[in-house]
Design a protein around this motif. Structure first.
Motif, PDB file in Angstrom:
ATOM      1  N   ARG A 222     -12.773   3.038  -7.672  1.00  0.00           N
ATOM      2  CA  ARG A 222     -12.470   3.322  -6.279  1.00  0.00           C
ATOM      3  C   ARG A 222     -13.235   4.554  -5.837  1.00  0.00           C
ATOM      4  NH1 ARG A 222      -6.114   2.545  -7.199  1.00  0.00           N
ATOM      5  NH2 ARG A 222      -6.087   0.299  -7.095  1.00  0.00           N
ATOM      6  N   GLY A 223     -13.838   4.454  -4.683  1.00  0.00           N
ATOM      7  CA  GLY A 223     -14.503   5.613  -4.107  1.00  0.00           C
ATOM      8  C   GLY A 223     -13.490   6.434  -3.340  1.00  0.00           C
ATOM      9  N   SER A 224     -13.833   7.647  -3.033  1.00  0.00           N
ATOM     10  CA  SER A 224     -12.902   8.468  -2.278  1.00  0.00           C
ATOM     11  C   SER A 224     -13.587   8.947  -1.004  1.00  0.00           C
ATOM     12  CB  SER A 224     -12.450   9.659  -3.118  1.00  0.00           C
ATOM     13  OG  SER A 224     -13.560  10.430  -3.506  1.00  0.00           O
ATOM     14  N   GLY A 225     -12.803   9.135   0.008  1.00  0.00           N
ATOM     15  CA  GLY A 225     -13.309   9.660   1.263  1.00  0.00           C
ATOM     16  C   GLY A 225     -14.121   8.655   2.053  1.00  0.00           C
ATOM     17  N   PRO A 226     -14.815   9.151   3.063  1.00  0.00           N
ATOM     18  CA  PRO A 226     -15.596   8.267   3.943  1.00  0.00           C
ATOM     19  C   PRO A 226     -16.694   7.498   3.210  1.00  0.00           C
ATOM     20  CG  PRO A 226     -15.388  10.466   4.902  1.00  0.00           C
ATOM     21  CD  PRO A 226     -14.820  10.534   3.528  1.00  0.00           C
TER      22      PRO A 226
ATOM     23  N   ALA B 215      -7.721  -0.077  -0.772  1.00  0.00           N
ATOM     24  CA  ALA B 215      -8.078   0.389  -2.115  1.00  0.00           C
ATOM     25  C   ALA B 215      -8.754   1.758  -2.072  1.00  0.00           C
ATOM     26  CB  ALA B 215      -8.996  -0.623  -2.791  1.00  0.00           C
ATOM     27  N   ALA B 216      -9.539   2.021  -1.030  1.00  0.00           N
ATOM     28  CA  ALA B 216     -10.232   3.309  -0.939  1.00  0.00           C
ATOM     29  C   ALA B 216      -9.276   4.437  -0.574  1.00  0.00           C
ATOM     30  CB  ALA B 216     -11.357   3.225   0.081  1.00  0.00           C
ATOM     31  N   LEU B 217      -8.211   4.119   0.136  1.00  0.00           N
ATOM     32  CA  LEU B 217      -7.271   5.148   0.568  1.00  0.00           C
ATOM     33  C   LEU B 217      -6.163   5.424  -0.439  1.00  0.00           C
ATOM     34  CD1 LEU B 217      -6.893   4.209   4.337  1.00  0.00           C
ATOM     35  CD2 LEU B 217      -8.307   6.014   3.321  1.00  0.00           C
ATOM     36  N   VAL B 218      -5.930   4.504  -1.362  1.00  0.00           N
ATOM     37  CA  VAL B 218      -4.841   4.651  -2.327  1.00  0.00           C
ATOM     38  C   VAL B 218      -5.413   5.166  -3.635  1.00  0.00           C
ATOM     39  CG1 VAL B 218      -3.084   3.402  -3.632  1.00  0.00           C
ATOM     40  CG2 VAL B 218      -3.525   2.801  -1.253  1.00  0.00           C
ATOM     41  N   THR B 219      -4.774   6.180  -4.179  1.00  0.00           N
ATOM     42  CA  THR B 219      -5.194   6.680  -5.494  1.00  0.00           C
ATOM     43  C   THR B 219      -4.438   5.910  -6.561  1.00  0.00           C
ATOM     44  OG1 THR B 219      -3.508   8.389  -5.434  1.00  0.00           O
ATOM     45  CG2 THR B 219      -5.706   8.989  -4.646  1.00  0.00           C
ATOM     46  N   PRO B 220      -5.061   5.695  -7.725  1.00  0.00           N
ATOM     47  CA  PRO B 220      -4.378   4.940  -8.773  1.00  0.00           C
ATOM     48  C   PRO B 220      -3.155   5.688  -9.299  1.00  0.00           C
ATOM     49  CG  PRO B 220      -6.485   5.793  -9.564  1.00  0.00           C
ATOM     50  CD  PRO B 220      -6.377   6.118  -8.114  1.00  0.00           C
ATOM     51  N   SER B 221      -2.117   4.929  -9.574  1.00  0.00           N
ATOM     52  CA  SER B 221      -0.902   5.539 -10.116  1.00  0.00           C
ATOM     53  C   SER B 221      -1.069   5.770 -11.613  1.00  0.00           C
ATOM     54  CB  SER B 221       0.300   4.622  -9.855  1.00  0.00           C
ATOM     55  OG  SER B 221       0.157   3.439 -10.614  1.00  0.00           O
ATOM     56  N   ILE B 222      -0.157   6.519 -12.168  1.00  0.00           N
ATOM     57  CA  ILE B 222      -0.191   6.793 -13.612  1.00  0.00           C
ATOM     58  C   ILE B 222      -0.029   5.493 -14.381  1.00  0.00           C
ATOM     59  CG2 ILE B 222       1.017   7.956 -15.497  1.00  0.00           C
ATOM     60  CD1 ILE B 222       1.689  10.172 -13.479  1.00  0.00           C
ATOM     61  N   ASP B 223       0.819   4.582 -13.874  1.00  0.00           N
ATOM     62  CA  ASP B 223       1.022   3.297 -14.557  1.00  0.00           C
ATOM     63  C   ASP B 223      -0.269   2.503 -14.624  1.00  0.00           C
ATOM     64  OD1 ASP B 223       3.679   3.870 -14.906  1.00  0.00           O
ATOM     65  OD2 ASP B 223       4.323   2.786 -13.099  1.00  0.00           O
ATOM     66  N   GLU B 224      -1.068   2.510 -13.530  1.00  0.00           N
ATOM     67  CA  GLU B 224      -2.332   1.778 -13.529  1.00  0.00           C
ATOM     68  C   GLU B 224      -3.318   2.394 -14.513  1.00  0.00           C
ATOM     69  OE1 GLU B 224      -3.652   1.896  -9.489  1.00  0.00           O
ATOM     70  OE2 GLU B 224      -2.842  -0.086  -9.053  1.00  0.00           O
ATOM     71  N   GLU B 225      -3.334   3.717 -14.603  1.00  0.00           N
ATOM     72  CA  GLU B 225      -4.269   4.383 -15.504  1.00  0.00           C
ATOM     73  C   GLU B 225      -3.911   4.146 -16.962  1.00  0.00           C
ATOM     74  OE1 GLU B 225      -4.345   8.437 -14.304  1.00  0.00           O
ATOM     75  OE2 GLU B 225      -5.509   8.037 -12.494  1.00  0.00           O
ATOM     76  N   GLU B 226      -2.608   3.991 -17.258  1.00  0.00           N
ATOM     77  CA  GLU B 226      -2.170   3.808 -18.637  1.00  0.00           C
ATOM     78  C   GLU B 226      -1.976   2.342 -19.014  1.00  0.00           C
ATOM     79  OE1 GLU B 226       1.357   6.114 -18.932  1.00  0.00           O
ATOM     80  OE2 GLU B 226       0.308   8.030 -18.830  1.00  0.00           O
ATOM     81  N   SER B 227      -2.267   1.425 -18.117  1.00  0.00           N
ATOM     82  CA  SER B 227      -1.991   0.008 -18.379  1.00  0.00           C
ATOM     83  C   SER B 227      -3.048  -0.656 -19.247  1.00  0.00           C
ATOM     84  CB  SER B 227      -1.877  -0.754 -17.057  1.00  0.00           C
ATOM     85  OG  SER B 227      -3.129  -0.796 -16.431  1.00  0.00           O
ATOM     86  N   GLY B 228      -4.077   0.061 -19.617  1.00  0.00           N
ATOM     87  CA  GLY B 228      -5.134  -0.539 -20.422  1.00  0.00           C
ATOM     88  C   GLY B 228      -6.245  -1.141 -19.588  1.00  0.00           C
ATOM     89  N   GLU B 229      -6.156  -1.026 -18.278  1.00  0.00           N
ATOM     90  CA  GLU B 229      -7.223  -1.533 -17.428  1.00  0.00           C
ATOM     91  C   GLU B 229      -8.406  -0.583 -17.509  1.00  0.00           C
ATOM     92  OE1 GLU B 229      -5.701  -1.815 -13.495  1.00  0.00           O
ATOM     93  OE2 GLU B 229      -4.583  -3.635 -13.897  1.00  0.00           O
TER      94      GLU B 229
END
Length: 188
Positions: A23-27, A90-104
């Motif tokens: 995911r990119g951030s910002g404009p 997707a660009a405006l939402v930051t990944p949650s801790i669950d998404e980062e630890e899910s093995g993806e």
């Protein structure tokens, strides 16, 4: 065992890992995410322009020559809107801790694979009238297979040649629709 090629498409298809695009951030991230919806909308607009300026004889009955391109243009606009909404979300939402630890694994676009696939389609469009269906479609299949990670180019070319030959025979002999014969120049 993971293939040496880290093509996200081929890896996810053969191994089944859950992948998510970075995911990119910002404009700048939003602009990158909106690139594909913009391309789809531009192509749909090009089709719509072609439909509007198409000369249709008054004797044309329903569905007519504008019907199916209209369905395709409407579908492209719908996909552009859906992808645009998903891209902004997707660009405006930051990944949650669950998404980062899910093995993806976060993956980016494999530009080399993209170039093989897009280049194959462009080459097919330009070479169809010259080389004919059988050879141009075989080259298209080979290029797309290469883009998806196939390293055995000769094998892909033989499979592409077989499929394009069978489809040529099916359309020409089975349905009575002629496809361009190009260099081969034969007629069944």
């Amino acid at each position: 065992m993971m293939p040496s090629n880290n093509n996200p498409t081929s890896v996810s298809a053969t191994i089944g890992n859950r992948l998510r695009f970075q995911r990119g951030s910002g404009p700048r991230g939003i602009a990158k995410a909106l690139l594909m919806p913009a391309i789809l909308a531009a192509f749909a607009t090009y089709l719509l322009y072609g439909i509007v300026v198409m000369k249709v004889p008054p004797s044309a009955a329903f569905p007519g020559p504008q019907f199916f391109p209209g369905i395709i243009a409407a579908g492209l606009y719908a996909f552009a809107v859906i992808l645009g909404i998903a891209a902004v979300r997707a660009a405006l939402v930051t990944p949650s801790i669950d998404e980062e630890e899910s093995g993806e694994r976060a993956v980016g676009v494999d530009w080399r694979s993209f170039a093989w696939v897009a280049g194959s389609f462009l080459a097919f469009a330009f070479l169809l009238g010259i080389l004919g269906w059988i050879i141009a479609a075989a080259l298209l299949f080979t290029g797309i297979a290469r883009g998806f990670g196939q390293r055995k180019v000769l094998f892909a070319a033989l499979v592409g040649l077989t499929i394009s030959s069978l489809s040529y025979i099916a359309f020409d002999m089975g349905l009575g629709l002629s496809l361009p014969s190009g260099l081969l120049g034969w007629a069944f």
